[in-house]
Design a protein around this motif. Structure first.
Motif, PDB file in Angstrom:
ATOM      1  N   ASN A 194     -13.960 -15.642  -0.923  1.00 29.51           N
ATOM      2  CA  ASN A 194     -13.557 -15.748  -2.337  1.00 29.51           C
ATOM      3  C   ASN A 194     -13.944 -14.485  -3.100  1.00 29.51           C
ATOM      4  O   ASN A 194     -13.170 -13.947  -3.890  1.00 29.51           O
ATOM      5  N   THR A 223     -10.638 -20.145 -14.174  1.00 30.36           N
ATOM      6  CA  THR A 223     -10.840 -21.051 -13.039  1.00 30.36           C
ATOM      7  C   THR A 223     -11.377 -22.393 -13.551  1.00 30.36           C
ATOM      8  O   THR A 223     -11.609 -22.556 -14.748  1.00 30.36           O
ATOM      9  N   SER A 280      -7.769 -18.694 -10.588  1.00 29.18           N
ATOM     10  CA  SER A 280      -8.335 -19.089  -9.298  1.00 29.18           C
ATOM     11  C   SER A 280      -8.327 -20.616  -9.199  1.00 29.18           C
ATOM     12  O   SER A 280      -9.055 -21.303  -9.908  1.00 29.18           O
ATOM     13  N   HIS A 282      -5.080 -16.987  -7.038  1.00 26.65           N
ATOM     14  CA  HIS A 282      -5.906 -17.136  -5.834  1.00 26.65           C
ATOM     15  C   HIS A 282      -6.157 -18.632  -5.625  1.00 26.65           C
ATOM     16  O   HIS A 282      -6.294 -19.376  -6.597  1.00 26.65           O
TER      17      HIS A 282
END
Ligand code: PLP
Length: 363
Positions: A87, A103, A159, A189
């Motif tokens: 990550n 995120t 993310s 991501h």
């Protein structure tokens, strides 16, 4: 149920617990990271062809990277030591100092990686609320993206995570979040530490589940049962940047094919068994949900984790009883039981019996 999964043997003639079980072997429900490499996996590791991976010479690492890139429908991949490193390398490859990652507040990237991207990368991490199904709300993403103004960091990356604390986020929800990010100009991501649990539970192909993300990190050392290693997949230009970050992070291993062989073995032989873990977790969830004194999360979309809260006057005594009955657990009055390939049907039955016994002894 696949017979490939081991069940724990309880040798006869040893001291037994209040519920009559043997404590010689424990039922380890702390995490799926406790899985041991199987004999066949150890043999694959021992016979792996290896080379110096920093020079790109390790054929087994190269094969693992190519295999996972192909399974996920991505251009390239890189083998890293852990999910956290994978990550981290991804976030550093996507973002520069002064940029921002959106995120989930409960996601691993925000809560459990020591904010490495901020501490070492100068990247701002901004947490968003996580919905009950593990997804992020598109409107929250759109609102959180910063205007182009020197007072604010530059929003760069969204993310996501799947599964989220054992919940498989539905494909449409993941896609909607990714679309909101993309429409606002963000790259995407996906922390897929348990990506294959999600794909299996949702009944979608890995390529389909991976399609909404630019980069995906996959852990081999959780439910898949390898001893170590994660793989980051994505566009070649991003993976090339991650390779430089991996070197800086001290993650350039040499004859890493020994580990990559375990990963390849896991991908080939252990993926199907994740469905068995989910079935066993469902059995455990249902049995515990029927017991008075326990509050069990029975919401849909769950995979290999069972979330249990003890709603009794003496939770500590129950936790103690469970431990002395042979259960290895994490947490106190609120616990997460994780089912994995080293637990068989007998272990689930033993866990259910231990809870019954602990609750009745505490009553
Ligand atoms: C969702 C998620 N992402 C990333 C990680 C990090 O993996 P590692 O422990 O290999 O660093 C974990 C570990 O449990 C995880 O649960």
């Amino acid at each position: 149920m696949a017979s490939a999964q081991s069940t724990t043997a309880y040798p006869a003639g040893q001291s037994s617990t209040p519920s009559g079980h043997n404590t010689a072997s424990m039922v380890d429900l702390r995490s799926d990271t406790v899985t041991q490499p199987s004999q066949a996996m150890r043999e694959a590791m021992a016979s792996a062809a290896v080379g110096d991976d920093v020079f790109g010479d390790d054929p087994t690492v190269n094969r693992l990277e190519e295999t996972l890139a192909e399974i996920l429908g991505k251009e390239a991949a890189i083998f890293l030591t852990s999910g956290t490193q994978s990550n981290f390398a991804a976030l550093l490859a996507h973002c520069a100092r002064g940029e921002e990652i959106l995120t989930g507040r409960e996601f691993h990237v925000f809560g459990y990686e020591a904010r490495g991207a901020s501490v070492l990368g100068g990247i701002a991490l901004t947490p968003l609320p996580v919905s009950a199904d593990g997804g992020l709300e598109p409107a929250d993403i759109t609102t959180a993206v910063q205007p182009d103004d020197p007072h604010f960091p530059i929003s760069k990356l969204l993310s996501l995570e799947n599964t989220v604390t054992g919940r498989a986020v539905p494909l449409a929800r993941q896609e909607a979040a990714a679309k909101a990010g993309r429409d606002a100009g963000l790259a995407i991501h996906l922390d897929g530490a348990r990506f294959f649990n999600a794909a299996v539970a949702l009944g979608v192909s890995p390529t389909e589940l991976a399609a909404s993300a630019d980069s995906i990190s996959i852990c081999l050392s959780k439910g898949l049962g390898a001893p170590a290693g994660s793989v980051l997949c994505g566009p070649r230009s991003l993976i090339d940047k991650a390779r430089r970050w991996r070197k800086m992070l001290g993650g350039g291993m040499r004859q890493a094919g020994v580990f990559a062989a375990a990963g390849l073995h896991a991908l080939e032989h252990h993926r199907a068994g994740l469905a068995d873990d989910h079935a066993r977790a469902a059995k455990l969830r249902d049995a515990l949900a029927a017991m008075p004194g326990l509050s069990v999360d029975t919401s849909p979309g769950q995979t290999n984790m069972v979330h249990v809260a003890l709603e009794t006057s003496e939770p500590d005594r129950i936790v103690q009883n469970l431990a002395s009955d042979g259960l290895k657990l994490l947490g106190g009055a609120r616990m997460r039981l994780v089912v994995h390939r080293d637990l068989g049907d007998a272990d689930i039955d033993r866990t259910i019996d231990a809870f019954k016994s602990a609750l009745s002894n505490a009553a």
